[in-house]
Write a protein that holds these residues in place. Structure first.
Motif, PDB file in Angstrom:
ATOM      1  N   THR A 143      93.623  69.069  73.985  1.00 41.86           N
ATOM      2  CA  THR A 143      92.951  69.849  73.014  1.00 41.86           C
ATOM      3  C   THR A 143      91.392  69.494  72.778  1.00 41.86           C
ATOM      4  OG1 THR A 143      95.144  70.916  72.231  1.00 41.86           O
ATOM      5  CG2 THR A 143      92.955  71.252  70.559  1.00 41.86           C
ATOM      6  N   ILE A 144      90.572  70.722  71.880  1.00 42.50           N
ATOM      7  CA  ILE A 144      89.313  70.168  71.818  1.00 42.50           C
ATOM      8  C   ILE A 144      89.205  70.646  70.556  1.00 42.50           C
ATOM      9  CG2 ILE A 144      86.385  70.337  71.811  1.00 42.50           C
ATOM     10  CD1 ILE A 144      87.589  70.450  75.012  1.00 42.50           C
ATOM     11  N   SER A 145      89.596  69.966  69.728  1.00 39.15           N
ATOM     12  CA  SER A 145      89.355  70.657  68.110  1.00 39.15           C
ATOM     13  C   SER A 145      87.808  70.647  67.433  1.00 39.15           C
ATOM     14  CB  SER A 145      89.762  68.975  67.576  1.00 39.15           C
ATOM     15  OG  SER A 145      88.813  67.971  66.896  1.00 39.15           O
ATOM     16  N   THR A 149      83.958  69.288  69.046  1.00 43.44           N
ATOM     17  CA  THR A 149      83.327  70.890  69.045  1.00 43.44           C
ATOM     18  C   THR A 149      81.648  70.297  68.627  1.00 43.44           C
ATOM     19  OG1 THR A 149      84.642  72.392  69.936  1.00 43.44           O
ATOM     20  CG2 THR A 149      83.149  73.127  70.074  1.00 43.44           C
ATOM     21  N   ARG A 170      81.171  74.067  79.143  1.00 43.89           N
ATOM     22  CA  ARG A 170      81.860  74.811  77.623  1.00 43.89           C
ATOM     23  C   ARG A 170      83.239  75.744  78.878  1.00 43.89           C
ATOM     24  NH1 ARG A 170      78.420  76.021  73.985  1.00 43.89           N
ATOM     25  NH2 ARG A 170      78.720  73.908  72.984  1.00 43.89           N
ATOM     26  N   TYR A 173      85.794  74.223  80.554  1.00 42.15           N
ATOM     27  CA  TYR A 173      87.110  73.853  78.979  1.00 42.15           C
ATOM     28  C   TYR A 173      87.246  75.048  78.213  1.00 42.15           C
ATOM     29  CZ  TYR A 173      86.268  69.305  80.938  1.00 42.15           C
ATOM     30  OH  TYR A 173      86.317  68.427  82.620  1.00 42.15           O
ATOM     31  N   HIS A 174      87.486  75.758  78.617  1.00 42.05           N
ATOM     32  CA  HIS A 174      87.894  77.371  76.904  1.00 42.05           C
ATOM     33  C   HIS A 174      88.704  77.101  77.146  1.00 42.05           C
ATOM     34  CE1 HIS A 174      87.095  81.108  75.438  1.00 42.05           C
ATOM     35  NE2 HIS A 174      88.689  81.405  76.230  1.00 42.05           N
ATOM     36  N   GLN A 176      90.607  74.654  76.350  1.00 40.86           N
ATOM     37  CA  GLN A 176      91.011  73.341  75.790  1.00 40.86           C
ATOM     38  C   GLN A 176      91.078  73.454  74.398  1.00 40.86           C
ATOM     39  OE1 GLN A 176      90.050  72.525  79.230  1.00 40.86           O
ATOM     40  NE2 GLN A 176      92.375  72.166  80.139  1.00 40.86           N
ATOM     41  N   PHE A 177      89.956  74.544  74.355  1.00 43.23           N
ATOM     42  CA  PHE A 177      89.964  74.277  72.708  1.00 43.23           C
ATOM     43  C   PHE A 177      90.187  75.127  71.252  1.00 43.23           C
ATOM     44  CE2 PHE A 177      85.628  75.500  75.295  1.00 43.23           C
ATOM     45  CZ  PHE A 177      84.771  73.615  73.913  1.00 43.23           C
ATOM     46  N   SER A 178      90.157  73.850  70.761  1.00 34.47           N
ATOM     47  CA  SER A 178      91.581  74.454  69.877  1.00 34.47           C
ATOM     48  C   SER A 178      91.482  76.350  68.712  1.00 34.47           C
ATOM     49  CB  SER A 178      91.728  73.496  67.933  1.00 34.47           C
ATOM     50  OG  SER A 178      90.217  73.973  67.335  1.00 34.47           O
TER      51      SER A 178
END
Length: 190
Positions: A143-145, A149, A170, A173-174, A176-178
């Motif tokens: 997860t990318i918090s 970000t 970006r 990694y779409h 993985q965004f929280s």
């Protein structure tokens, strides 16, 4: 810790001062290994050592965006350093630990300065590679918090990475965004 690599003291004749080589090892295992790695770093050309230190710190900065550097993020930093800098695993581990310590202890005061130093030492392709590596490090735990970000956006701006290039990374990694993960969970529960 990284100061000697990022901001070396110059002698009057413009030559970078280097410390004396480490004392001979007495075979004390890890201590001898660390001394050999430090000697290897100190033996690098100063520009290469500064480049490595600045890149490692930038990755640690990304990992520490949420005030925690997980084991997965640590392993990702080590992998990224080995992949992009052609350094061995032991050196990558030591440099990663040094960078993590710096990011945790001096963080906000050095973030901008070190990232700008990396910008000065790198070309466009290297900046994009480090930005992509930052994404990989942040996504290592799945997860990318929102905090991460915000930091990656700051890093991209400080490196003068064009928005188009940032958006390409970006997009990779779409998932993985929280925020995206939360929308998917809500949509799945509706």
């Amino acid at each position: 810790m990284f100061d000697k690599f990022l901001h070396p003291k110059k002698a009057d004749d413009g030559i970078v001062e280097r410390p004396a080589p480490p004392p001979p090892s007495d075979g004390a295992g890890d201590t001898a290994t660390v001394r050999r790695i430090v000697a290897k770093l100190e033996a690098m050309p100063p520009d290469q050592a500064r480049f490595l230190a600045a890149a490692a710190y930038t990755l640690a900065r990304a990992a520490n965006a949420d005030m925690d550097i997980s084991d997965e993020e640590t392993a990702a930093i080590e992998r990224e350093l080995q992949g992009h800098e052609s350094i061995d695993e032991a050196t990558a581990v030591l440099v990663t630990e040094m960078a993590k310590l710096q990011a945790k202890t001096v963080g906000a005061t050095e973030d901008y300065v070190v990232t700008r130093e990396f910008k000065a030492l790198s070309d466009d392709a290297q900046r994009i590679a480090v930005l992509r590596a930052c994404f990989a490090v942040m996504a290592a735990n799945g997860t990318i918090s929102a905090e991460e970000t915000a930091v990656i956006n700051e890093i991209a701006e400080e490196l003068d990475v064009p928005d188009a290039d940032l958006n390409v990374i970006r997009a990779d990694y779409h998932e993985q965004f929280s925020a995206v993960q939360q929308v998917r969970r809500i949509a799945g529960n509706a």
